[in-house]
Motif scaffolding. Structure first.
Motif, PDB file in Angstrom:
ATOM      1  N   LEU A  95       0.837  -1.193   0.000  1.00 16.63           N
ATOM      2  CA  LEU A  95       0.000   0.000   0.000  1.00 16.63           C
ATOM      3  C   LEU A  95       0.877   1.251   0.000  1.00 16.63           C
ATOM      4  CD1 LEU A  95      -2.601  -1.012   2.752  1.00 16.63           C
ATOM      5  CD2 LEU A  95      -2.703  -1.464   0.293  1.00 16.63           C
ATOM      6  N   PRO A  96       1.065   1.888  -1.147  1.00 15.91           N
ATOM      7  CA  PRO A  96       1.855   3.129  -1.171  1.00 15.91           C
ATOM      8  C   PRO A  96       1.164   4.225  -0.360  1.00 15.91           C
ATOM      9  CG  PRO A  96       1.476   2.260  -3.399  1.00 15.91           C
ATOM     10  CD  PRO A  96       0.570   1.517  -2.480  1.00 15.91           C
ATOM     11  N   ARG A  97       1.971   5.018   0.347  1.00 13.16           N
ATOM     12  CA  ARG A  97       1.434   6.160   1.088  1.00 13.16           C
ATOM     13  C   ARG A  97       2.050   7.435   0.527  1.00 13.16           C
ATOM     14  NH1 ARG A  97      -2.978   3.898   2.340  1.00 13.16           N
ATOM     15  NH2 ARG A  97      -2.967   2.467   4.120  1.00 13.16           N
ATOM     16  N   LEU A  98       1.188   8.359   0.100  1.00  9.62           N
ATOM     17  CA  LEU A  98       1.638   9.575  -0.566  1.00  9.62           C
ATOM     18  C   LEU A  98       1.442  10.794   0.327  1.00  9.62           C
ATOM     19  CD1 LEU A  98       1.360   7.545  -2.930  1.00  9.62           C
ATOM     20  CD2 LEU A  98       0.643   9.467  -4.364  1.00  9.62           C
ATOM     21  N   ASP A  99       2.345  11.731   0.192  1.00 10.31           N
ATOM     22  CA  ASP A  99       2.238  13.022   0.862  1.00 10.31           C
ATOM     23  C   ASP A  99       2.489  14.099  -0.186  1.00 10.31           C
ATOM     24  OD1 ASP A  99       2.088  15.090   2.637  1.00 10.31           O
ATOM     25  OD2 ASP A  99       4.035  14.712   3.590  1.00 10.31           O
ATOM     26  N   ASN A 100       1.470  14.930  -0.425  1.00 10.10           N
ATOM     27  CA  ASN A 100       1.550  15.952  -1.477  1.00 10.10           C
ATOM     28  C   ASN A 100       1.889  15.341  -2.834  1.00 10.10           C
ATOM     29  OD1 ASN A 100       1.013  18.133   0.298  1.00 10.10           O
ATOM     30  ND2 ASN A 100       3.164  18.155   0.939  1.00 10.10           N
ATOM     31  N   GLY A 101       1.298  14.165  -3.091  1.00 11.46           N
ATOM     32  CA  GLY A 101       1.459  13.526  -4.382  1.00 11.46           C
ATOM     33  C   GLY A 101       2.718  12.712  -4.548  1.00 11.46           C
ATOM     34  N   LEU A 102       3.554  12.617  -3.502  1.00  9.66           N
ATOM     35  CA  LEU A 102       4.804  11.861  -3.579  1.00  9.66           C
ATOM     36  C   LEU A 102       4.788  10.717  -2.572  1.00  9.66           C
ATOM     37  CD1 LEU A 102       7.384  14.790  -3.819  1.00  9.66           C
ATOM     38  CD2 LEU A 102       6.337  13.490  -5.700  1.00  9.66           C
ATOM     39  N   MET A 103       5.254   9.542  -2.999  1.00 12.57           N
ATOM     40  CA  MET A 103       5.275   8.392  -2.103  1.00 12.57           C
ATOM     41  C   MET A 103       6.362   8.575  -1.050  1.00 12.57           C
ATOM     42  SD  MET A 103       5.438   4.291  -2.900  1.00 12.57           S
ATOM     43  CE  MET A 103       7.199   4.175  -3.203  1.00 12.57           C
ATOM     44  N   THR A 104       5.977   8.495   0.209  1.00 15.02           N
ATOM     45  CA  THR A 104       6.919   8.675   1.307  1.00 15.02           C
ATOM     46  C   THR A 104       7.145   7.401   2.106  1.00 15.02           C
ATOM     47  OG1 THR A 104       5.109   9.438   2.733  1.00 15.02           O
ATOM     48  CG2 THR A 104       6.374  11.120   1.538  1.00 15.02           C
ATOM     49  N   THR A 105       6.181   6.485   2.055  1.00 12.04           N
ATOM     50  CA  THR A 105       6.315   5.225   2.778  1.00 12.04           C
ATOM     51  C   THR A 105       5.322   4.227   2.196  1.00 12.04           C
ATOM     52  OG1 THR A 105       6.327   4.200   4.982  1.00 12.04           O
ATOM     53  CG2 THR A 105       4.591   5.804   4.543  1.00 12.04           C
ATOM     54  N   THR A 106       5.328   3.012   2.721  1.00 11.54           N
ATOM     55  CA  THR A 106       4.355   1.999   2.310  1.00 11.54           C
ATOM     56  C   THR A 106       3.804   1.305   3.547  1.00 11.54           C
ATOM     57  OG1 THR A 106       6.076   0.313   2.057  1.00 11.54           O
ATOM     58  CG2 THR A 106       5.447   1.560   0.080  1.00 11.54           C
ATOM     59  N   ASP A 107       2.583   0.837   3.431  1.00  7.06           N
ATOM     60  CA  ASP A 107       1.969  -0.026   4.444  1.00  7.06           C
ATOM     61  C   ASP A 107       1.808  -1.421   3.864  1.00  7.06           C
ATOM     62  OD1 ASP A 107       1.680   1.451   6.739  1.00  7.06           O
ATOM     63  OD2 ASP A 107      -0.242   2.332   6.130  1.00  7.06           O
ATOM     64  N   HIS A 108       1.514  -2.364   4.752  1.00  5.49           N
ATOM     65  CA  HIS A 108       1.177  -3.713   4.316  1.00  5.49           C
ATOM     66  C   HIS A 108      -0.295  -3.941   4.614  1.00  5.49           C
ATOM     67  CE1 HIS A 108       1.194  -8.104   3.942  1.00  5.49           C
ATOM     68  NE2 HIS A 108       2.380  -8.005   3.395  1.00  5.49           N
ATOM     69  N   ARG A 153      14.494   8.745  -4.002  1.00 13.63           N
ATOM     70  CA  ARG A 153      13.484   8.778  -2.955  1.00 13.63           C
ATOM     71  C   ARG A 153      12.628   7.524  -2.890  1.00 13.63           C
ATOM     72  NH1 ARG A 153       8.611  10.094  -4.030  1.00 13.63           N
ATOM     73  NH2 ARG A 153       9.262  11.083  -5.974  1.00 13.63           N
ATOM     74  N   LEU A 154      12.374   6.893  -4.033  1.00 11.37           N
ATOM     75  CA  LEU A 154      11.423   5.788  -4.078  1.00 11.37           C
ATOM     76  C   LEU A 154      11.988   4.491  -3.517  1.00 11.37           C
ATOM     77  CD1 LEU A 154       9.814   6.384  -7.576  1.00 11.37           C
ATOM     78  CD2 LEU A 154       8.837   6.878  -5.331  1.00 11.37           C
ATOM     79  N   LEU A 155      13.318   4.363  -3.506  1.00 14.79           N
ATOM     80  CA  LEU A 155      13.912   3.111  -3.052  1.00 14.79           C
ATOM     81  C   LEU A 155      13.687   2.884  -1.557  1.00 14.79           C
ATOM     82  CD1 LEU A 155      15.510   0.823  -4.383  1.00 14.79           C
ATOM     83  CD2 LEU A 155      17.609   1.929  -3.615  1.00 14.79           C
ATOM     84  N   GLY A 156      13.738   3.943  -0.778  1.00 13.36           N
ATOM     85  CA  GLY A 156      13.592   3.825   0.671  1.00 13.36           C
ATOM     86  C   GLY A 156      12.264   3.257   1.120  1.00 13.36           C
ATOM     87  N   PRO A 157      11.128   3.789   0.637  1.00 17.25           N
ATOM     88  CA  PRO A 157       9.836   3.278   1.098  1.00 17.25           C
ATOM     89  C   PRO A 157       9.621   1.792   0.817  1.00 17.25           C
ATOM     90  CG  PRO A 157       9.553   5.401   0.040  1.00 17.25           C
ATOM     91  CD  PRO A 157      10.966   4.991  -0.206  1.00 17.25           C
ATOM     92  N   LEU A 158      10.183   1.277  -0.270  1.00 14.17           N
ATOM     93  CA  LEU A 158       9.994  -0.144  -0.600  1.00 14.17           C
ATOM     94  C   LEU A 158      11.029  -1.018   0.107  1.00 14.17           C
ATOM     95  CD1 LEU A 158       9.142   0.318  -4.360  1.00 14.17           C
ATOM     96  CD2 LEU A 158       7.589  -0.412  -2.570  1.00 14.17           C
ATOM     97  N   ASN A 159      12.260  -0.556   0.206  1.00 11.83           N
ATOM     98  CA  ASN A 159      13.315  -1.141   1.020  1.00 11.83           C
ATOM     99  C   ASN A 159      13.335  -2.666   0.980  1.00 11.83           C
ATOM    100  OD1 ASN A 159      15.438  -1.326   2.733  1.00 11.83           O
ATOM    101  ND2 ASN A 159      14.489  -0.272   4.440  1.00 11.83           N
ATOM    102  N   HIS A 160      13.105  -3.313   2.158  1.00 15.50           N
ATOM    103  CA  HIS A 160      13.301  -4.764   2.255  1.00 15.50           C
ATOM    104  C   HIS A 160      12.309  -5.568   1.419  1.00 15.50           C
ATOM    105  CE1 HIS A 160       9.975  -4.416   5.163  1.00 15.50           C
ATOM    106  NE2 HIS A 160       9.762  -5.702   4.935  1.00 15.50           N
ATOM    107  N   SER A 161      11.194  -4.950   1.009  1.00 17.50           N
ATOM    108  CA  SER A 161      10.204  -5.700   0.229  1.00 17.50           C
ATOM    109  C   SER A 161      10.753  -6.119  -1.123  1.00 17.50           C
ATOM    110  CB  SER A 161       8.932  -4.871   0.032  1.00 17.50           C
ATOM    111  OG  SER A 161       9.174  -3.773  -0.824  1.00 17.50           O
ATOM    112  N   LEU A 162      11.854  -5.494  -1.565  1.00 18.17           N
ATOM    113  CA  LEU A 162      12.439  -5.846  -2.847  1.00 18.17           C
ATOM    114  C   LEU A 162      13.237  -7.140  -2.788  1.00 18.17           C
ATOM    115  CD1 LEU A 162      13.650  -2.309  -4.013  1.00 18.17           C
ATOM    116  CD2 LEU A 162      11.568  -3.539  -4.685  1.00 18.17           C
ATOM    117  N   THR A 163      13.547  -7.620  -1.604  1.00 20.74           N
ATOM    118  CA  THR A 163      14.325  -8.858  -1.470  1.00 20.74           C
ATOM    119  C   THR A 163      13.637  -9.912  -0.607  1.00 20.74           C
ATOM    120  OG1 THR A 163      15.553  -7.891   0.392  1.00 20.74           O
ATOM    121  CG2 THR A 163      16.543  -7.712  -1.804  1.00 20.74           C
ATOM    122  N   VAL A 164      12.542  -9.547   0.059  1.00 19.94           N
ATOM    123  CA  VAL A 164      11.936 -10.475   1.015  1.00 19.94           C
ATOM    124  C   VAL A 164      11.438 -11.750   0.348  1.00 19.94           C
ATOM    125  CG1 VAL A 164       9.597  -9.515   0.875  1.00 19.94           C
ATOM    126  CG2 VAL A 164      10.398 -10.560   3.020  1.00 19.94           C
TER     127      VAL A 164
END
Length: 385
Positions: free
Chosen positions: A46-59, A137-148
């Protein structure tokens, strides 16, 4: 002509058997499971956006408690193990009878999975390096999900290293080998829970997940060997038929209901680390999913085999089989360009939480973006007409 890369687990399930002689039903099972994994992972992010930019993700599991029941369907790792064992059993049996060493066979499988995985990891490293210098900026919010999702490949190789032992156990004990694994896995959970009185069994799940890992890590071997043993037994014809399938399906649902009632988590995948889990390490609750999946395999065998006689359906299975390994490896990375596209197009990929207006529309748009982003992976592996 350039040789096409191998499908997911093809090094693990194709023992030199000519393609024309292959049993297509296991291929269809694996193709279906692959789609469940890919779309399940995308839906859960679940991408989370702030002012139209993704800042974090939820599960999804963290924002919707009801999603735990969906994982009874979405947790298809046992199905992959079951199918791989069924298709590999004959080759392992031949090697045992001919006295051939299994190490060379296993090493070939490991290399077949390692080559594309190392390529994927190399690309990730390149992304990290670029992000470090550009402030990506986009790599951080997805982080470990790219290798899990890579844990599955390591687990599969570990379990298949013991495939000859599982084949030998089936030949010697038949379904008693399945029962033996089940008893041992139950004993591990009982010891982990510290059960000392029959009445405490009603709280088995609560006590198991409250005690951390410890001896429970033995089930990282025993529980994952269970679908492998079942797959070999199915291949040997030790159980089959619609009636048996429906019985196992019902038994699995009752198993899951009893497990949850005793305190095991509802979810069969993890939304985050450090919380009560049926995966780290595996628990008896996960066995319920295995019963359900095996029951479904038996119940659907007749109709699916009839569908596979249709050329178009068989072709779809062939394409998905060819896409298997690349699609499994790269589908998580597709979330990066999907997030970028969603931002640039101003799409509502941050749709809030379940129950809010637009949540499922946001999920649908996110899925479409992920499909578009992963499309470049498709064409090199799609069979020509």
């Amino acid at each position: 002509m350039t040789q096409r890369p191998q499908a997911l687990d093809s090094t693990t399930i194709n023992d030199g058997e000519p393609q024309a002689a292959r049993d297509r039903y296991p291929d269809a099972l694996r193709a279906g499971a692959l789609l469940v994994v890919v779309f399940g992972h995308w839906i859960a992010t679940l991408p989370r956006l702030d002012n139209g930019l993704m800042t974090t993700t939820d599960h999804l599991l963290l924002v919707w408690t009801g999603a735990g029941v969906l994982t009874w369907v979405l947790q298809v790792v046992p199905l992959f193990v079951f199918v791989s064992a069924a298709v590999s059993a004959d080759g392992a049996q031949r090697r045992l009878e001919q006295g051939h060493r299994q190490l060379h066979w296993w090493a070939g499988r490991a290399l077949g999975l390692a080559r594309p995985t190392v390529t994927y990891l190399a690309v990730l490293v390149a992304f990290v390096i670029v992000a470090a210098y550009t402030g990506g900026r986009l790599l951080g919010p997805l982080n470990h999900s790219l290798t899990v999702h890579l844990w599955f490949l390591m687990m599969l190789l570990g379990v298949q290293a013991l495939l000859p032992l599982s084949v030998w156990a089936d030949r010697r004990w038949g379904l008693k080998a399945v029962a033996g694994l089940l008893v041992l896995a139950a004993l591990v959970d009982l010891l982990r829970a510290g059960i000392t009185a029959p009445g405490e069994l009603l709280e088995l799940g609560t006590r198991v997940t409250a005690n951390g890992g410890g001896i429970g890590w033995l089930n990282a071997i025993l529980v994952w060997l269970f679908p492998q043993q079942l797959g070999i037994a199915w291949k040997r014809g030790r159980f089959s038929g619609l009636g048996c399938g429906l019985a196992l399906l019902l038994f699995g649902l009752l198993w899951l209901a009893a497990a949850v009632a005793s305190g095991y988590p509802v979810a069969m995948v993890d939304g985050e680390f450090g919380v009560p889990s049926n995966l780290l390490p595996p628990t008896l609750a996960l066995v319920g999913v295995m019963w359900v999946q095996v029951g479904t395999v038996l119940a659907c065998e007749g109709p699916v085999r009839r569908l596979l006689e249709r050329r178009r359906v068989d072709r779809v299975v062939t394409i998905l089989g060819a896409l298997g390994m690349p699609l499994y490896l790269w589908h998580k990375l597709a979330e990066l360009p999907a997030a970028w596209l969603g931002e640039r197009l101003g799409l509502p990929i941050d749709a809030g939480i379940p129950g809010e207006v637009g949540f499922w529309l946001g999920r649908l748009l996110w899925l479409l973006l992920c499909i578009v982003a992963v499309a470049p992976v498709w064409s090199p592996w799609c069979p020509s007409r």
